[in-house]
Write a protein that holds these residues in place. Structure first.
Motif, PDB file in Angstrom:
ATOM      1  N   GLN A  13       9.774   0.629   8.574  1.00 35.19           N
ATOM      2  CA  GLN A  13       8.364   0.549   9.575  1.00 35.19           C
ATOM      3  C   GLN A  13       9.243  -0.684   9.949  1.00 35.19           C
ATOM      4  N   THR A 125       1.431  -1.225  11.702  1.00 36.70           N
ATOM      5  CA  THR A 125       2.105  -0.465  11.068  1.00 36.70           C
ATOM      6  C   THR A 125       2.045   1.027  12.057  1.00 36.70           C
ATOM      7  N   GLN A 313       5.931  -6.774   7.608  1.00 42.91           N
ATOM      8  CA  GLN A 313       5.027  -5.836   8.281  1.00 42.91           C
ATOM      9  C   GLN A 313       3.120  -5.922   7.895  1.00 42.91           C
TER      10      GLN A 313
END
Lengths: 458, 453
Positions: A13, A125, A313
């Motif tokens: 991610q 995300t 993240q």
């Protein structure tokens, strides 16, 4: 160096990261990932590209540019640019987003692609997952031959960024400080030389020449690296403060005027202490690995600390669940902090200017400000990862330290009054990270036991 | 539009396809990385023609080359022969031209050159293609990654100086020829006006010399696509007109009456010009007109025939140390003393030099060539039918001498027939030639009847 590159590649991610070369990060990864991003972005706006001085950055840039043009994106290439400047340019040009090429605090052999959306916001995300799905599906939206994007170079992104800094900070007051900076062969020299030239600051730069292969030293913003070259220069140069930046200028660490290298953990609590009384925001967002001093500082200002999993993240997702004006600061113990004044991007330069503003406000020496906080001692280490034994390791730790207060948001954190440890798996490297902290002296015994325990599972 | 499977072609000739869904930046980068691995790192020159996809593919190619540890010298927009000469002159390890030559604008391709600026021979091409498929590329580490240099200025001069060494530039300049140019908004747009006007002293009327615009006509310079330049020649009273393809290796010539000369005749004029200066062997492909044999014979020189394709002609030219060669039908003149590649600039200089030397118009030079009549065409065939078709053709002309180097060429007393399968599509390319129009029509018609029947 295949050995170094092997197993270094990580596609997640957070983007694409690895040691450039055989078995690691290759041109094929770069083209596919940038093509996925070109497919992911909304059409119609330009995309900003910038890089840090790593030699491999040129190869990555060529691939990124080709992929974006093929997706019909107009590309503005900033060349070698500090990440905060790069992010500022995304906002200023109202771009669809940007790709930042650089591995920040990693060694020179590494490189990475980091992705930003409109207003230079890191991908959420959910967005990052969508990007990953496109990458893995490899169905890219390449446009027809006569609708390809155009490429434009822009080497004038620095001054508009500095204008924004000048509007937030009192440059007239700050320029009287005598400050030494270790640029660690990275991009911070570009900004600092220009601040000196344009605003009459007195930054004295070391390791100022940008280098593509051998950095002056490891570009990590930690106490050991501050102690290496920067701290010993403080007294001889009669400096008020010393700062160390990583290769892309998003993280900072510092030394005091008396030549002491200060833990990178101090940046966030000090900035929180400075910012909390100044604005409406009462929240400090940080991760479970960050010093407990943050909690003490926040308590003084009747504020709250939100602790999330380690990694950018988790911080981004936490930020998005509050209104911006509720937040005073977000950051990590690594010297990476984001302030609402700068629309929540990691900006080492702004962090430095905020610390200097704090010095000016308090009036004392930097060492005195640092000494005014209760002393915490933190120890950090890592052990090579053996993934299949991680659950057993965490269970065993939890059993052994059953008297602590557990937090399992990311690995295992155990808290006791004035003492805690955190054991977790790194998101960027195949290692287990071990951190423990104690109010007062370092918790050497706890640290040694933890390392031994984790090793016994390796 | 060709069928989907023909929109991308990866083979011994390199990689070619329709940009977008088919020829992607990732394919170009990995082909370039295979190339960089094959040449073993070092300096590699990258240039391109004016196709809108050229910039994107240049970056993809640079990415692949850098990843293989090569240093990239980016020349920007240049004619292919100029790139080839620059590779050789600057002692690079190799070169890549981003161009699909005469293909339509939606296509692009990579042309690959060795350290001498020549196409790889067939064995090297096969080796490179294997390397590409094996995907086991050289992967440079951070320390091994080099840089991108740009040199947008020096290559044309290197090329022009080589050409000028083989003509009498003084007598060309003295004539102040009235010349027309159609550069198809291709690579020639950036170099040819300077070559004709400044280097050869011509009075130039040029069209399609804007490299930022799309090709205004079909990219291949052939009579049916050259109406505009032919009209320009007539209206502006030009003594000669030149038309290039997008990467400046092919040349078509228009005489002072606005008539597009037959490409085989243009090659014949160039062969004549070269052999006048220095006699020697001539190499052309099997489809090239017999006019070349007549011209060579007049100089007492030998002609070698090769399969169709520039690389095949070049390979034989190298083997026999030929003085000149080329491929008639597609306007390719290869003069190794300048460089072993198709070069429209050598062609232009040769023709102007002959005009200056003789004082004659180009139509007069062409009219003195032996007259042949030609027919070209294509016939689609079904997979599996190729063998029987060729056998029936052979049976139809039992007395003919046969050359099977590339398809089937039947040599008859009254002319010849050449039939070969296209490399890219299930098509047979048919060519016929004879001394009279009636004979060539009857030969051609017989072939078509056979194939369509």
């Amino acid at each position: 160096m295949p050995d170094e590159a092997a197993r270094s590649l990580r596609i997640s991610q957070v983007g694409l990261r690895g040691v450039v070369g055989a078995g690691g990060l290759t041109a094929a990864h770069v083209l596919d990932f940038a093509s996925a991003f070109g497919t992911f972005l909304e059409p119609g706006r330009c995309v900003i590209v910038g890089r840090d001085p790593r030699a491999s950055g040129v190869m990555l840039r060529e691939g990124v540019v080709a992929a974006l043009l093929a997706c019909g994106k107009d590309v503005v290439d900033l060349g070698i640019a500090p990440t905060p400047v790069f992010q500022h340019t995304i906002r200023r040009l109202d771009a669809a987003g940007g790709i930042s090429i650089g591995a920040s605090h990693n060694a020179a052999g590494w490189n990475a692609l980091k992705f930003f959306g409109r207003n230079a916001i890191y991908l959420s995300t959910a967005e990052a997952n969508e990007l990953l799905d496109i990458y893995h599906l490899k169905k890219f939206s390449f446009v027809e031959w006569n609708r390809l994007g155009t490429l434009q170079s822009n080497h004038h992104s620095l001054d508009p960024y500095l204008d924004e800094l000048a509007a937030v900070f009192d440059f007239d007051a700050l320029r009287r400080f005598r400050v030494v900076v270790d640029c660690c062969s990275g991009t911070s020299s570009l900004i600092l030389r220009r601040i000196n030239e344009r605003f009459g600051f007195q930054f004295i730069l070391i390791n100022e020449k940008m280098r593509g292969v051998a950095f002056a030293h490891e570009p990590a913003t930690n106490k050991d690296m501050v102690a290496l070259q920067l701290a010993p220069l403080m007294r001889p140069l009669g400096a008020d403060a010393g700062f160390l930046f990583d290769a892309d200028s998003d993280r900072v660490a510092f030394a005091t005027e008396d030549g002491a290298a200060i833990s990178e953990e101090m940046v966030l609590p000090m900035l929180a202490d400075y910012l909390l009384p100044r604005g409406e925001g009462k929240l400090v967002i940080t991760n479970v690995s960050t010093t407990a001093l943050v909690d003490e500082v926040a308590a003084r200002h009747s504020s709250e600390v939100v602790r999330v999993a380690v990694g950018r993240q988790a911080a981004i997702d936490a930020l998005s669940s509050y209104r911006p004006e509720q937040i005073a600061i977000a950051g990590e113990g690594t010297g990476a902090t984001m302030m609402p004044q700068f629309r929540f991007v990691y900006d080492g330069i702004a962090s430095m200017l905020a610390l200097l503003s704090m010095m000016r406000e308090r009036g004392g020496k930097l060492s005195e400000i640092v000494a005014s906080y209760p002393r915490y001692s933190i120890l950090k280490g890592q052990v090579p990862l053996v993934t299949h034994r991680i659950p057993a390791l965490l269970a065993s730790l939890r059993e052994r330290y059953a008297d602590g207060r557990p937090n399992v948001v990311d690995g295992l954190r155990m808290d006791w009054p004035g003492r805690w440890f955190h054991v977790r798996v790194s998101q960027t490297e195949p290692v287990v990270r071990i951190i423990c902290e104690q109010r007062g002296d370092p918790p050497h015994d706890l640290y040694a036991t933890l390392i031994e325990l984790v090793r016994s599972f390796a | 539009m060709p069928r989907r499977e023909h929109l991308l072609k990866i083979g011994v000739s390199g990689i070619r396809g329709v940009v977008g869904e088919f020829l992607t930046p990732a394919l170009a980068a990995s082909f370039a990385q295979a190339f960089g691995t094959y040449v073993g790192g070092g300096r590699v020159v990258v240039g391109r023609d004016t196709r809108p996809s050229g910039e994107m593919l240049t970056h993809a190619v640079a990415c692949g080359l850098l990843a293989a540890g090569c240093e990239v010298v980016e020349t920007g927009i240049l004619p292919t022969p100029t790139i080839q000469i620059y590779v050789a002159a600057t002692h690079a390890q190799g070169g890549i031209a981003v161009t699909a030559s005469h293909n339509p604008p939606e296509y692009n391709a990579l042309k690959l050159f060795n350290a001498q600026g020549l196409f790889f021979n067939n064995y090297e091409r096969a080796e490179l293609l294997d390397l590409y498929h094996q995907s086991n590329f050289r992967q440079a580490s951070n320390e091994e990654i080099s840089r991108v240099l740009t040199d947008h200025g020096s290559a044309p001069r290197l090329h022009f100086d080589k050409v000028l060494a083989h003509v009498d530039a003084g007598r060309i300049r003295n004539r102040r020829f009235r010349v027309a140019l159609d550069a198809v908004n291709g690579a020639g747009a950036v170099t040819t006006p300077g070559f004709l006007r400044d280097v050869l002293g011509c009075d130039l009327e040029a069209i399609s010399i804007d490299p930022t615009q799309v090709f205004p006509r079909e990219a291949e310079p052939k009579p049916e696509t050259l109406g505009e330049i032919a009209a320009l020649v007539r209206q502006c009273h030009r003594e000669i007109g030149f038309a290039q393809d997008p990467d400046g290796d092919r040349l078509a010539v228009i005489d002072e009456n606005g008539v597009v000369l037959d490409n085989d005749d243009v090659l014949a004029l160039a062969v004549d010009a070269a052999l006048r200066r220095r006699p020697g062997d001539v190499v052309v492909n099997l489809t090239t007109s017999s006019v070349i044999d007549d011209v060579a014979a007049a100089h007492g020189c030998r002609v070698y025939r090769t399969p169709v394709g520039e690389a095949n002609v070049v390979e034989t030219m190298q083997a026999v140390n030929a003085v000149i060669g080329g491929e008639g039908s597609n306007g390719g003149i290869i003069f190794p003393a300048v460089h072993l590649c198709r070069d429209s600039y050598t062609g232009m200089a040769f023709l102007l030099d002959r005009m200056a030397e003789t004082g004659e118009p180009v139509s007069a030079l062409a009219s003195r060539l032996p007259k042949y009549y030609r027919r070209y065409g294509k016939v689609a065939y079904e997979h599996g039918r190729l063998g029987p078709l060729m056998q029936s053709l052979e049976a139809k002309f039992p007395a003919a001498a046969k050359d099977r180097a590339d398809g089937l060429k039947l040599l008859l007393p009254e002319g010849w027939i050449h039939v070969r399968a296209s490399n890219t599509e299930p098509l047979l390319r048919v060519a016929a030639e004879a001394k009279s129009q009636a004979t060539v029509e009857s030969l051609y018609a017989e072939v078509l009847r056979l194939f369509n029947g």
